[in-house]
Design an enzyme around this catalytic site. Structure first.
Site, PDB file in Angstrom:
ATOM      1  N   SER A 124       0.818  -1.221   0.000  1.00  0.00           N
ATOM      2  CA  SER A 124       0.000   0.000   0.000  1.00  0.00           C
ATOM      3  C   SER A 124       0.846   1.264   0.000  1.00  0.00           C
ATOM      4  O   SER A 124       1.980   1.274   0.509  1.00  0.00           O
ATOM      5  CB  SER A 124      -0.858  -0.027   1.266  1.00  0.00           C
ATOM      6  OG  SER A 124      -1.409   1.228   1.524  1.00  0.00           O
ATOM      7  N   ALA A 125       0.239   2.350  -0.486  1.00  0.00           N
ATOM      8  CA  ALA A 125       0.863   3.674  -0.387  1.00  0.00           C
ATOM      9  C   ALA A 125       1.037   4.083   1.081  1.00  0.00           C
ATOM     10  O   ALA A 125       1.806   5.005   1.376  1.00  0.00           O
ATOM     11  CB  ALA A 125      -0.006   4.696  -1.104  1.00  0.00           C
ATOM     12  N   TYR A 155      -1.213  -0.110  10.147  1.00  0.00           N
ATOM     13  CA  TYR A 155      -1.538  -0.751   8.862  1.00  0.00           C
ATOM     14  C   TYR A 155      -0.349  -0.617   7.902  1.00  0.00           C
ATOM     15  O   TYR A 155       0.057  -1.588   7.251  1.00  0.00           O
ATOM     16  CB  TYR A 155      -2.798  -0.088   8.287  1.00  0.00           C
ATOM     17  CG  TYR A 155      -3.133  -0.475   6.860  1.00  0.00           C
ATOM     18  CD1 TYR A 155      -3.718  -1.699   6.566  1.00  0.00           C
ATOM     19  CD2 TYR A 155      -2.864   0.406   5.804  1.00  0.00           C
ATOM     20  CE1 TYR A 155      -4.027  -2.044   5.248  1.00  0.00           C
ATOM     21  CE2 TYR A 155      -3.174   0.068   4.496  1.00  0.00           C
ATOM     22  CZ  TYR A 155      -3.752  -1.154   4.219  1.00  0.00           C
ATOM     23  OH  TYR A 155      -4.047  -1.486   2.924  1.00  0.00           O
ATOM     24  N   THR A 225      -4.999  16.035   0.178  1.00  0.00           N
ATOM     25  CA  THR A 225      -4.979  15.573  -1.226  1.00  0.00           C
ATOM     26  C   THR A 225      -4.698  14.066  -1.325  1.00  0.00           C
ATOM     27  O   THR A 225      -3.976  13.494  -0.494  1.00  0.00           O
ATOM     28  CB  THR A 225      -3.885  16.323  -2.030  1.00  0.00           C
ATOM     29  OG1 THR A 225      -2.666  16.293  -1.288  1.00  0.00           O
ATOM     30  CG2 THR A 225      -4.293  17.743  -2.308  1.00  0.00           C
TER      31      THR A 225
HETATM   32  P1  NAD Z   1     -11.143  -5.920   1.169  1.00  0.00           P
HETATM   33  O1  NAD Z   1     -11.257  -5.667   2.631  1.00  0.00           O
HETATM   34  O2  NAD Z   1     -12.349  -5.710   0.324  1.00  0.00           O
HETATM   35  O3  NAD Z   1     -10.589  -7.381   0.901  1.00  0.00           O
HETATM   36  C1  NAD Z   1      -9.785  -8.077   1.808  1.00  0.00           C
HETATM   37  C2  NAD Z   1     -10.412  -9.437   1.993  1.00  0.00           C
HETATM   38  O4  NAD Z   1      -9.578 -10.199   2.890  1.00  0.00           O
HETATM   39  C3  NAD Z   1     -11.803  -9.390   2.642  1.00  0.00           C
HETATM   40  O5  NAD Z   1     -12.767 -10.003   1.796  1.00  0.00           O
HETATM   41  C4  NAD Z   1     -11.637 -10.152   3.933  1.00  0.00           C
HETATM   42  O6  NAD Z   1     -12.767 -10.917   4.313  1.00  0.00           O
HETATM   43  C5  NAD Z   1     -10.446 -11.038   3.615  1.00  0.00           C
HETATM   44  N1  NAD Z   1      -9.827 -11.514   4.844  1.00  0.00           N
HETATM   45  C6  NAD Z   1      -9.497 -10.784   5.948  1.00  0.00           C
HETATM   46  N2  NAD Z   1      -9.030 -11.595   6.900  1.00  0.00           N
HETATM   47  C7  NAD Z   1      -9.050 -12.854   6.392  1.00  0.00           C
HETATM   48  C8  NAD Z   1      -8.688 -14.121   6.918  1.00  0.00           C
HETATM   49  N3  NAD Z   1      -8.217 -14.239   8.162  1.00  0.00           N
HETATM   50  N4  NAD Z   1      -8.844 -15.211   6.148  1.00  0.00           N
HETATM   51  C9  NAD Z   1      -9.349 -15.103   4.885  1.00  0.00           C
HETATM   52  N5  NAD Z   1      -9.699 -13.914   4.327  1.00  0.00           N
HETATM   53  C10 NAD Z   1      -9.556 -12.818   5.081  1.00  0.00           C
HETATM   54  O7  NAD Z   1      -9.936  -5.004   0.661  1.00  0.00           O
HETATM   55  P2  NAD Z   1      -9.495  -4.596  -0.807  1.00  0.00           P
HETATM   56  O8  NAD Z   1      -9.794  -3.165  -0.967  1.00  0.00           O
HETATM   57  O9  NAD Z   1     -10.012  -5.569  -1.791  1.00  0.00           O
HETATM   58  O10 NAD Z   1      -7.915  -4.735  -0.678  1.00  0.00           O
HETATM   59  C11 NAD Z   1      -7.227  -5.926  -1.056  1.00  0.00           C
HETATM   60  C12 NAD Z   1      -5.768  -5.820  -0.631  1.00  0.00           C
HETATM   61  O11 NAD Z   1      -5.166  -4.671  -1.234  1.00  0.00           O
HETATM   62  C13 NAD Z   1      -5.573  -5.672   0.880  1.00  0.00           C
HETATM   63  O12 NAD Z   1      -4.451  -6.400   1.273  1.00  0.00           O
HETATM   64  C14 NAD Z   1      -5.323  -4.197   1.048  1.00  0.00           C
HETATM   65  O13 NAD Z   1      -4.565  -3.914   2.209  1.00  0.00           O
HETATM   66  C15 NAD Z   1      -4.575  -3.860  -0.233  1.00  0.00           C
HETATM   67  N6  NAD Z   1      -4.728  -2.441  -0.579  1.00  0.00           N
HETATM   68  C16 NAD Z   1      -5.957  -1.968  -0.955  1.00  0.00           C
HETATM   69  C17 NAD Z   1      -6.096  -0.617  -1.267  1.00  0.00           C
HETATM   70  C18 NAD Z   1      -7.425  -0.050  -1.695  1.00  0.00           C
HETATM   71  O14 NAD Z   1      -7.502   1.147  -1.965  1.00  0.00           O
HETATM   72  N7  NAD Z   1      -8.489  -0.837  -1.790  1.00  0.00           N
HETATM   73  C19 NAD Z   1      -4.996   0.247  -1.187  1.00  0.00           C
HETATM   74  C20 NAD Z   1      -3.770  -0.274  -0.788  1.00  0.00           C
HETATM   75  C21 NAD Z   1      -3.646  -1.626  -0.501  1.00  0.00           C
END
Ligand code: NAD
Length: 330
Positions: A124-125, A155, A225
């Protein structure tokens, strides 16, 4: 031969979109999460409900699917600012997310032929140091800015630790690792209510629920921003990274930086509503952040295709429909 992929966190926003994309490309997909996708049925060939913090169940999964050539790791305990920056969820975030990554890497070394598998990790950023993001001027974050490290949330620290964990396995076990630093991914089928939603979804929901001429609440002065990347661009960049020789963390984001007030105005314009902003106290995160895409342009010849305006239109329409469906069920 049909290629097989495992998608971890496939019940979530980005993971469920990746499953759809892999199925369109003809993969056999094994999907895993503690929950099914909330807004659509998964197209995965096999969807397993598993808690990936549990080492035994995780190892069984890997043992039974060790013919997969690609593993996408999205599972994490995460949410928007209201989840990450209050401090109330820090222990769970640190414990659960790192354990998932630890279990995955150990299990892969036990059950896979490491020459035949690539692993994608979603960082992540939020790993970038707080002090270089203290102004809302054009803060363009390059990959090398990550160190000396000082993320502004646990995080971010967990993501940085896990990046290093993956890179250590790459070094010591010759694993084929791909790491992206996502910058605020948004789009249809993302969480839009309940406390884990991110800024674009929260703003779309609030404006959908507001009357024309009404008011919505925004945390802080709204001059912080950010840049936001549309989900389809995120999936395309991830696939390109997976198919590349790149083996260092790389930004996947948009460089179209806006203030949160500008984001509100953009959404209001698409909703065709006049909306006033009431600025209230709330968790904020850093003051300014933008992706620098020089490295990904150079290494992968990738650039984002969707402007914020195009992506917001699609996202607003989807959230507006969700709000209407929810009202009917009340
Ligand atoms: P999300 O919360 O929709 O998806 C994460 C999934 O992980 C969820 O469905 C959750 O149920 C599952 N999960 C959590 N704990 C679990 C466990 N113990 N066993 C099995 N599954 C489990 O998030 P997202 O937005 O789809 O993000 C996906 C990834 O990308 C994450 O790792 C997040 O940190 C990273 N990320 C996302 C963003 C963003 O803007 N969405 C930005 C930076 C990084």
């Amino acid at each position: 031969m049909i290629q097989k992929a495992i998608v971890l966190g496939a019940g979530g926003f980005i993971g469920s979109h990746m499953v759809t994309n892999l199925k369109e490309k003809g993969y056999f997909v094994t999907a895993v999460d503690i929950k099914y996708p909330e807004f659509s049925e998964s197209g995965a060939d096999d969807f397993q409900i598993l808690d990936l913090t549990d080492q035994n169940s995780f190892e069984n999964l890997l043992k039974n699917n060790n013919d997969a050539t690609e593993i996408y790791q999205y599972a994490a305990d995460m949410g928007g600012a209201g989840f990450i920056f209050t401090g109330e969820n820090d222990a769970d975030i640190m414990h659960n997310s790192s354990l998932i990554n630890i279990n995955l890497l150990k299990g892969v070394t036990k059950f896979f032929n490491l020459e035949n598998v690539k692993i994608f990790y979603s960082s992540s950023a939020c790993i970038y140091p707080e002090e270089i993001q203290s102004s809302n001027e054009n803060i363009s974050l390059r990959e090398i800015d990550a160190y000396p490290a000082n993320p502004d949330s646990e995080y971010g620290w967990e993501k940085l630790f896990s990046e290093r964990l993956y890179l250590s396995y790459q070094k010591n076990y010759k694993m084929n690792i791909k790491i992206a630093r996502f910058h605020n991914i948004y789009g249809p089928q993302g969480t839009w209510q309940g406390g884990r939603e991110k800024a674009p979804a929260a703003v779309c929901r609030k404006i959908s629920e507001a009357k024309d001429g009404g008011e919505i609440e925004i945390w802080g002065d709204g001059e912080q921003t950010r840049s936001f990347l549309y989900i389809e661009d995120c999936i395309e960049a991830t696939k390109r990274l997976m198919d590349s020789e790149v083996n260092i963390p790389i930004n996947i984001g948009s460089e179209e930086m806006v203030t949160i007030n500008q984001l509100v105005n953009l959404v209001a314009k698409h909703a065709n509503k006049k909306i006033a902003i009431n600025h209230i106290d709330g968790p904020l995160g850093v003051r300014g952040r933008n992706s620098n895409n020089d490295l990904i342009r150079e290494k992968l010849n990738w650039d984002y295709k969707f402007s914020l305006s195009e992506g917001i239109q699609k996202t607003y329409d989807w959230i507006d429909a969700q709000v209407t469906i929810n009202k009917k069920h009340d």
